[in-house]
Design an enzyme around this catalytic site. Structure first.
Site, PDB file in Angstrom:
ATOM      1  N   GLU A 152       0.881  -1.172   0.000  1.00  0.00           N
ATOM      2  CA  GLU A 152       0.000   0.000   0.000  1.00  0.00           C
ATOM      3  C   GLU A 152       0.910   1.212   0.000  1.00  0.00           C
ATOM      4  OE1 GLU A 152      -2.659  -0.734   3.307  1.00  0.00           O
ATOM      5  OE2 GLU A 152      -3.080  -2.738   2.550  1.00  0.00           O
ATOM      6  N   HIS A 182      -2.936   3.861   4.704  1.00  0.00           N
ATOM      7  CA  HIS A 182      -3.107   2.588   4.006  1.00  0.00           C
ATOM      8  C   HIS A 182      -3.699   2.825   2.619  1.00  0.00           C
ATOM      9  CE1 HIS A 182      -2.781  -0.263   7.572  1.00  0.00           C
ATOM     10  NE2 HIS A 182      -2.745   0.926   8.140  1.00  0.00           N
ATOM     11  N   GLU A 211      -7.458   5.188   4.715  1.00  0.00           N
ATOM     12  CA  GLU A 211      -7.386   4.417   3.477  1.00  0.00           C
ATOM     13  C   GLU A 211      -7.431   5.433   2.347  1.00  0.00           C
ATOM     14  OE1 GLU A 211      -7.102   1.123   3.153  1.00  0.00           O
ATOM     15  OE2 GLU A 211      -7.376   0.523   5.248  1.00  0.00           O
TER      16      GLU A 211
HETATM   17 ZN   LIG Z   1      -3.330  -1.665   4.967  1.00  0.00          ZN
END
Ligand SMILES: [Zn+2]
Ligand SMILES: *[C@@H]1O[C@H](CO)[C@@H](O)[C@H](O)[C@H]1NC(C)=O
Length: 515
Positions: free
Chosen positions: A116, A245, A337
């Protein structure tokens, strides 16, 4: 290879590259060439490049950035990965390398999952951005760096990154390179204090926070990357943190581990739910894609929730870094994220930066919410490890070695209590106005107790038979982590983590020796 250009020149070029007119075209290299050609002749072509960075390139950029901004930036290593790569941090502050009284500290961590990679790049760009904007005299960035100490760890898993990068953008599978070189998922490798928290909370024996690491944790495999983060957290009094992430588009906040372990999803808030929501919103609300209302956008599942979610309500897992931050230290950590693609193609990086620059800055500025101050005795001597309690929030903050503390709090009125063994407690009522964006200064002067601290600390109502209330028990265990008592005291006054720190060899980061 080229000698670094003078600081201001570098700064102007970075700014130029960040403007839309030189947005890289899909053929990124071509786009950048155009910019270079458009510059007056003689300008060195060293400016912010929205590219992926190999390990060597990352190290070079961070060190060059620190060299250009020596008076506000510095790099240091917090340890090494399993394969021996330095976990390099770049820090920004008006006095790099030092904690300043009452100056709050923030950390941003990228690439904990090696595949990531957008977070890694965002933090490399952010480092260059902070440096150049500071040199250019940006009011906002100067104020930020004058009042905040910011630590950026672009890659927590440099070994995993190499595996993912070998496959390359567009080819990298969903999981290869996620783990570290020992095949450990670093975001499952932290001590599970959340189970312990639920156990204590159900026994109502809990003021919350500063739970010791259970001894059995050390019997399992602990990654050197995980250890490095834990040591880092012990050395610096972090207040706020984010872990970046990829794979979805949402901001999640603790707890990540469900209060009913059998349930895969269950809303499991911390006592600081209100504050965590504000922190998550500080990121999501200024992120154009997170605020995009189209149903088919990436991360569509979180559309109706404003792109924020309680971690366990999304999916529950144990051993995560955020839960550990909250339950073991004073630090509040959220998980971001950054997008649905874990290894974006190079030409997407500029747009991702444009989307995340403001959220990152806005989030870091949140460290100035709530209250801060110093706890001291009547002679003005700082009291370290004093507890700051807030009525109605069962989670305590402790003071740093200089007696300073930071308590992130939502607007409203709060009853705040400072207490330390040997002193009588001090209670203050604090009102935080809704619009206040600077931490209110609340100091506490503690008076020494004449009678035995034990009885007084518990307060008249709590001291049950024998005077050994559960609160007292927790306090004892929190001041000295479990491991310390069981471990043979090798050097007498050495801290509990000393043994595994020294086992890492001769690469002792200097910052660790400061306290
Ligand atoms: Zn992750
Ligand atoms: C930040 O600190 C520098 C150096 O002390 C000072 O020159 C500058 O005016 C300060 N800027 C802001 C916005 O506080």
């Amino acid at each position: 290879m080229r000698p670094p250009p003078p600081p201001l020149l570098f700064a102007m070029l970075v700014l130029a590259a960040a403007r839309p007119w030189c947005e890289p075209t899909p053929d990124a290299a071509g786009g950048l060439d155009v910019v270079e050609e458009a510059l007056p002749s003689g300008f060195p072509p060293t400016f912010l490049r929205f590219t992926h960075h190999s390990y060597a390139q990352m190290v070079r950029v961070l060190k060059q950035t620190a060299a250009r901004c020596t008076h506000v930036a510095k790099t240091y290593s917090i340890g090494r990965s399993f394969d021996g790569r330095e976990l390099l941090v770049i820090e920004f502050s008006s006095l790099p390398g030092q904690h300043e009284l009452m100056e709050p500290e923030v950390k941003l961590i990228g690439n904990i999952h090696g595949n990531e990679v957008a977070g890694r790049e965002m933090l490399i760009y952010l480092a260059q951005y902070l440096c150049s904007e500071y040199l250019l005299g940006s009011d906002r960035i100067q104020r930020l760096l004058n009042t905040t100490r910011i630590h950026l760890l672009p890659s927590m898993n440099p070994d995993g990154y190499e595996v993912a990068a070998a496959e390359g953008a567009g080819y990298n599978g969903w999981t290869s390179g996620r783990q570290n070189a020992q095949n450990l998922d670093l975001n499952r490798n932290f001590p599970d204090l959340t189970s312990e928290y639920y156990r204590l909370a159900s026994a109502r024996s809990m003021r919350g926070g500063h739970i010791a690491i259970p001894q059995h944790y050390w019997w399992g495999k602990v990654a050197p990357e995980t250890k490095a983060i834990m040591k880092w957290m012990r050395t610096i009094p972090f207040v706020l943190s984010a872990s970046l992430h990829g794979g979805d588009l949402v901001v999640s906040y603790p707890f990540d581990f469900s209060k009913h372990p059998q349930e895969e999803k269950m809303f499991s808030p911390t006592p600081d739910e209100k504050m965590f929501k504000l922190l998550a919103k500080a990121y999501a609300d200024v992120h154009p894609m997170m605020m995009d209302k189209s149903e088919n956008r990436c991360g569509g599942n979180f559309l109706k929730r404003g792109s924020i979610i309680n971690g366990a309500d999304w999916y529950s897992f144990t051993g995560g870094m955020s839960d550990f931050n909250y339950l073991h230290s004073n630090c509040f950590e959220i998980t971001v994220e950054l997008g649905c693609v874990k290894f974006p193609p190079e030409e997407a990086l500029y747009t991702i930066w444009q989307h995340n620059k403001e959220p990152l800055l806005n989030f870091v500025e949140m460290v100035h919410r709530g209250i801060k101050g110093v706890v001291m005795d009547k002679f003005g001597k700082p009291v370290k490890n004093a507890r700051i309690l807030v009525k109605g929030i069962r989670h305590d903050i402790t003071t740093a070695p200089d007696g300073d503390y930071w308590r992130l709090l939502p607007p409203g009125s709060h009853i705040v209590i400072a207490q330390a063994p040997g002193y009588s407690k001090v209670i203050k009522k604090v009102i935080i106005p809704a619009r206040m964006k600077r931490a209110g200064r609340v100091d506490f002067i503690l008076q020494p107790l004449r009678i035995r601290p034990r009885t007084f600390l518990l307060g008249p109502r709590r001291s049950g038979p024998g005077g050994a209330g559960p609160h007292r028990e927790l306090e004892e265990s929190s001041q000295e982590p479990l491991g310390a008592r069981r471990q043979p005291a090798a050097g007498g006054s050495k801290p509990w983590w000393w043994s595994y720190f020294t086992s890492l060899g001769p690469h002792q980061p200097r910052w660790l020796l400061k306290y």
